[in-house]
Scaffold this motif. Structure first.
Motif, short mmCIF file in Angstrom:
data_model
loop_
_atom_site.label_atom_id
_atom_site.label_comp_id
_atom_site.label_asym_id
_atom_site.label_seq_id
_atom_site.Cartn_x
_atom_site.Cartn_y
_atom_site.Cartn_z
N ILE A 1 0.83 -1.21 0.00
CA ILE A 1 0.00 0.00 0.00
C ILE A 1 0.86 1.26 0.00
O ILE A 1 0.64 2.15 -0.82
CB ILE A 1 -1.01 -0.03 1.18
CG1 ILE A 1 -2.03 -1.13 0.92
CG2 ILE A 1 -1.68 1.32 1.36
CD1 ILE A 1 -3.00 -1.35 2.04
N PRO A 2 1.84 1.45 0.85
CA PRO A 2 2.68 2.66 0.78
C PRO A 2 3.47 2.74 -0.54
O PRO A 2 3.67 3.82 -1.09
CB PRO A 2 3.63 2.54 1.96
CG PRO A 2 3.00 1.57 2.88
CD PRO A 2 2.16 0.68 2.04
N LEU B 1 2.46 1.63 -3.53
CA LEU B 1 1.53 2.10 -4.55
C LEU B 1 1.21 3.58 -4.37
O LEU B 1 1.05 4.31 -5.35
CB LEU B 1 0.25 1.27 -4.51
CG LEU B 1 0.35 -0.16 -5.05
CD1 LEU B 1 -0.97 -0.90 -4.87
CD2 LEU B 1 0.74 -0.15 -6.52
N LEU B 2 1.11 4.02 -3.13
CA LEU B 2 0.85 5.43 -2.86
C LEU B 2 2.00 6.31 -3.35
O LEU B 2 1.79 7.33 -4.01
CB LEU B 2 0.61 5.63 -1.36
CG LEU B 2 0.24 7.04 -0.92
CD1 LEU B 2 -1.09 7.44 -1.54
CD2 LEU B 2 0.15 7.10 0.59
N VAL B 3 3.22 5.92 -3.09
CA VAL B 3 4.39 6.69 -3.54
C VAL B 3 4.50 6.65 -5.07
O VAL B 3 4.78 7.67 -5.71
CB VAL B 3 5.68 6.14 -2.87
CG1 VAL B 3 6.93 6.71 -3.51
CG2 VAL B 3 5.67 6.42 -1.38
N GLY C 1 2.01 6.30 -7.21
CA GLY C 1 0.93 7.12 -7.76
C GLY C 1 1.24 8.60 -7.68
O GLY C 1 0.99 9.36 -8.62
N VAL C 2 1.80 9.02 -6.55
CA VAL C 2 2.17 10.43 -6.41
C VAL C 2 3.29 10.78 -7.40
O VAL C 2 3.28 11.85 -8.04
CB VAL C 2 2.60 10.73 -4.95
CG1 VAL C 2 3.25 12.10 -4.85
CG2 VAL C 2 1.41 10.64 -4.02
#
Length: 145
Positions: free
Chosen positions: A7-8, A10-12, A14-15
């Protein structure tokens, strides 16, 4: 453990992708402030030169006759008064070139070569008015005289 790490990540990612896309779009497309300050092209103005009498000279240097041209010069509105005031200089420059330019064509030498005359007037306009004052030379009429 795997989900907590994914999850982190994918978040990084995406940003990073979103920021890279925004940067690329900003570089390729002009901003609204830049587009609003783009210069607006002035409408063209046509300045008539009046009748221009020119000799029809063959390639051998023989005088075939005379032709009368009606010409208009395309210029910007801000330069129209300048061009109009200096028309005598243009006519002088044309007269100094026409006797050397072989414009006679056709079987009897009585047809003017319009491409030669247009080049001649364009060169004369650059001499009389300076570079880039006249956008285009428009020949309205050519009549044997």
């Amino acid at each position: 453990m795997k989900a907590a790490f994914l999850i982190p990540l994918l978040l990084v990612a995406g940003v990073g992708l979103g920021g890279g896309t925004a940067f690329g779009v900003h570089q390729l497309l002009p901003s609204p402030a830049t587009a609003a300050t783009a210069p607006v092209k002035a409408a063209p103005v046509f300045v008539p030169t009046g009748k221009i009498l020119a000799p029809l000279v063959s390639t051998t240097g023989r005088l075939s006759g005379y032709v009368s041209f009606e010409v208009q010069l395309e210029t910007e509105e801000s330069d129209a008064a300048f061009v109009t005031a200096r028309l005598p200089l243009l006519l002088d420059a044309i007269n100094m070139r026409t006797f050397r330019a072989p414009m006679a064509s056709g079987p009897d030498g009585m047809l003017p070569d319009l491409a030669v005359f247009r080049k001649l007037v364009t060169a004369s306009a650059s001499e009389a008015f300076g570079m880039n004052k006249v956008r285009r030379v428009v020949i309205m009429q050519a009549t044997p005289a």
